[in-house]
Design a protein around this motif. Structure first.
Motif, PDB file in Angstrom:
ATOM      1  N   UNK A  77      21.933   0.821  -8.409  1.00 26.42           N
ATOM      2  CA  UNK A  77      22.938   1.626  -7.530  1.00 26.42           C
ATOM      3  C   UNK A  77      22.651   2.865  -7.176  1.00 26.42           C
ATOM      4  N   UNK A  78      21.726   3.636  -8.014  1.00 26.02           N
ATOM      5  CA  UNK A  78      21.484   5.164  -7.906  1.00 26.02           C
ATOM      6  C   UNK A  78      20.884   5.327  -6.343  1.00 26.02           C
ATOM      7  N   UNK A 131      16.162   9.157  -7.153  1.00 19.88           N
ATOM      8  CA  UNK A 131      16.550   7.916  -6.303  1.00 19.88           C
ATOM      9  C   UNK A 131      17.740   8.135  -5.200  1.00 19.88           C
ATOM     10  N   UNK A 132      18.583   8.711  -5.870  1.00 18.85           N
ATOM     11  CA  UNK A 132      19.800   9.140  -5.147  1.00 18.85           C
ATOM     12  C   UNK A 132      19.851   9.976  -3.944  1.00 18.85           C
ATOM     13  N   UNK A 183       6.899   7.080  -2.144  1.00 15.48           N
ATOM     14  CA  UNK A 183       8.329   7.666  -1.870  1.00 15.48           C
ATOM     15  C   UNK A 183       8.246   8.998  -1.231  1.00 15.48           C
ATOM     16  N   UNK A 184       7.161   9.640  -1.529  1.00 16.67           N
ATOM     17  CA  UNK A 184       6.913  11.071  -0.829  1.00 16.67           C
ATOM     18  C   UNK A 184       6.373  10.859   0.373  1.00 16.67           C
ATOM     19  N   UNK A 185       5.694  10.005   0.563  1.00 16.61           N
ATOM     20  CA  UNK A 185       5.158   9.658   2.260  1.00 16.61           C
ATOM     21  C   UNK A 185       6.418   9.379   2.910  1.00 16.61           C
ATOM     22  N   UNK A 186       7.250   8.493   2.443  1.00 17.79           N
ATOM     23  CA  UNK A 186       8.226   7.955   3.407  1.00 17.79           C
ATOM     24  C   UNK A 186       9.457   9.220   3.731  1.00 17.79           C
ATOM     25  N   UNK A 187       9.527   9.830   2.515  1.00 10.77           N
ATOM     26  CA  UNK A 187      10.324  11.196   2.770  1.00 10.77           C
ATOM     27  C   UNK A 187       9.973  12.083   4.177  1.00 10.77           C
ATOM     28  N   UNK A 188       8.640  12.219   3.851  1.00 10.81           N
ATOM     29  CA  UNK A 188       8.057  13.413   4.890  1.00 10.81           C
ATOM     30  C   UNK A 188       8.032  12.771   6.260  1.00 10.81           C
ATOM     31  N   UNK A 189       7.692  11.185   6.396  1.00 13.19           N
ATOM     32  CA  UNK A 189       7.441  10.634   7.794  1.00 13.19           C
ATOM     33  C   UNK A 189       8.988  10.843   8.181  1.00 13.19           C
ATOM     34  N   UNK A 190       9.804  10.300   7.517  1.00  7.42           N
ATOM     35  CA  UNK A 190      11.329  10.171   8.233  1.00  7.42           C
ATOM     36  C   UNK A 190      11.675  11.495   8.688  1.00  7.42           C
ATOM     37  N   UNK A 236      13.108   0.641  -7.016  1.00  5.53           N
ATOM     38  CA  UNK A 236      12.374   0.259  -8.169  1.00  5.53           C
ATOM     39  C   UNK A 236      11.911   1.541  -9.041  1.00  5.53           C
ATOM     40  N   UNK A 237      11.950   2.682  -8.550  1.00  5.56           N
ATOM     41  CA  UNK A 237      11.670   3.788  -9.308  1.00  5.56           C
ATOM     42  C   UNK A 237      12.861   3.996 -10.220  1.00  5.56           C
ATOM     43  N   UNK A 238      14.024   3.404  -9.997  1.00  7.33           N
ATOM     44  CA  UNK A 238      15.112   3.380 -10.845  1.00  7.33           C
ATOM     45  C   UNK A 238      15.226   2.102 -11.687  1.00  7.33           C
TER      46      UNK A 238
END
Length: 447
Positions: free
Chosen positions: A156-157, A19-20, A89-96, A140-142
């Motif tokens: 807050x993570x 998350x962090x 979450x993996x998709x957003x990381x790769x796109x950005x 949400x994952x947290x």
């Protein structure tokens, strides 16, 4: 037995890291764009404009990413509610991350003419689309792994990733700020964008080991996921969506005033050096992170809504003193101004994850918190630097800017007053439906 406790600690560490770290990388990418827009993009991609018009054009390109964020929130939120949080979450990381790396390789206007700003805008749209679904999934994952009494702390993570991203982005630009202006505009600004690919690889490795939370897995197993989450969200919780969107305006309004607009205002109007302002903002992130942790603990004890409301109230009050302190050109007073602004943001950020998780139903939660967060971000983050630049151009004073930011915070304060915890609302409805003195139910629960 020691094993369950150890396993629980290990799981918590994985959730925190995913998350962090992922959010820190996402916001590192996003904030270096804002910094570059303030310091370099006007002259590199819009050289035919006057200095003021070039700055406005650069901030407009910055704002374009915010336009894509609600669309990204809706589409990524749709699949997050149907398929799962992890894959999105993996998709957003790769796109950005991919878009950010590509920006670092872009030719400028001097090399390819009008194609340069066109490509910059296109990559900004991809970056914004990815960020649109990032925050909701990271929260949400947290929070969905946490008990109701620990949701703000777990939420807050992800929020801690924001000041960490700002910290990393400022460190990256601080490292190149000592270059001559010629070298900085030639290649120095590219370095923070290009090195981001290392951070993306780290984030991918961490997030690929995630698991969706039991709360969402239960919805999937019961085949209770929504076929069209956004439609169900609008039909069942349109009022909550509107209020949450308005409540989300204040944090980015304060944040982007400092991080994006103040870099330009402080250097061109007040007369601070670029490296001084970057250092002051860098130092303020420590207060931001510490406040997020403290606010989250208080939110779990006294209620996320109460802490968020207090933070929104401080956001109404602080903009005018902040600008007045920066206008003195005193490094010490400017540091205090940024420190307090960081605390204001931290109060809201520490409570926001837990608050927004509780106000939406599980089956449409990814869509709900993503769309509301991004709509608020578009108003508070995208428009604020543009309006601030235009207001100063028209009035040659920071007072109208401060009043504008305070007005946005007041809207958030009033909207947050109307937010309701869904679990508590269901409990209240169930209690009201119980027979009164052996008679019929006092009310009929909503179906």
């Amino acid at each position: 037995m020691a094993l369950p406790a150890t396993a629980d600690k290990s799981r918590t560490k994985r959730i925190f890291a995913a998350s962090f770290i992922g959010t820190a990388i996402e916001w590192y990418d996003y904030y270096i764009f804002g910094t570059a827009a303030a310091l370099a993009f006007g002259s590199l991609f819009y050289p035919k404009f006057s200095p003021v018009a070039g700055t406005l054009a650069a901030f407009a390109t910055f704002a374009v990413g915010f336009v894509a964020r609600p669309l990204g929130a809706a589409i990524i939120g749709h699949f997050g509610d149907r398929i799962g949080r992890k894959s999105m979450l993996i998709l957003t990381l790769l796109m950005t991350g991919g878009a950010t790396f590509a920006i670092g390789l872009l030719p400028t206007y001097a090399a390819i003419g009008v194609g340069a700003p066109v490509l910059l805008v296109a990559l900004r749209l991809i970056q914004g689309f990815g960020v649109g679904g990032e925050w909701g999934g990271a929260v949400l994952i947290a929070t969905e792994h946490a008990s109701p009494r620990r949701r703000a702390v777990y939420g807050s993570f992800a929020q801690l990733g924001l000041p960490a991203g700002v910290l990393l982005s400022n460190l990256a630009f601080l490292a190149v700020s000592g270059m001559s202006n010629e070298d900085f505009l030639s290649y120095g600004w590219r370095i923070p964008f290009i090195i981001s690919i290392v951070l993306v690889v780290v984030g991918f490795m961490i997030r690929s080991k995630l698991e969706d939370a039991p709360e969402f897995q239960a919805v999937k197993q019961d085949k209770a996921t929504s076929k069209v989450p956004v439609a169900d969200l609008v039909r069942r919780q349109s009022g909550t969506l509107l209020l949450a969107s308005l409540a989300s305006i204040a944090p980015p309004a304060v944040g982007y005033t400092v991080i994006a607009y103040m870099l330009n205002y402080g250097t061109t109007v007040v007369g601070f050096s670029r490296s001084t302002l970057l250092t002051l903002i860098l130092l303020s992130t420590a207060a931001w992170g510490a406040t997020i942790v403290g606010a989250a603990v208080l939110a779990d004890r006294f209620g996320s809504k109460k802490v968020y409301l207090f933070g929104a109230l401080t956001a109404v009050i602080w903009p005018w003193p902040m600008f007045e302190m920066v206008n003195t050109k005193s490094t010490g007073l400017a540091l205090i101004a940024f420190m307090v602004a960081a605390i204001v943001q931290g109060l809201m950020a520490g409570a926001q994850g837990g608050l927004f998780t509780d106000i939406f139903e599980v089956r449409t939660r990814y869509s709900g918190i993503s769309i509301s967060y991004q709509l608020g971000g578009m108003i508070g983050g995208a428009i604020t630097p543009l309006v601030a630049t235009a207001l100063f151009g028209a009035y040659k004073s920071s007072t109208p800017i401060a009043l504008y930011v305070s007005a946005l915070a007041l809207v958030s304060l009033l909207a947050a007053l109307g937010l309701r915890n869904q679990a508590k609302a269901r409990e209240a409805a169930a209690g009201a439906a119980q027979p009164v003195d052996g008679g019929v139910p006092a009310t009929e629960p909503a179906r």
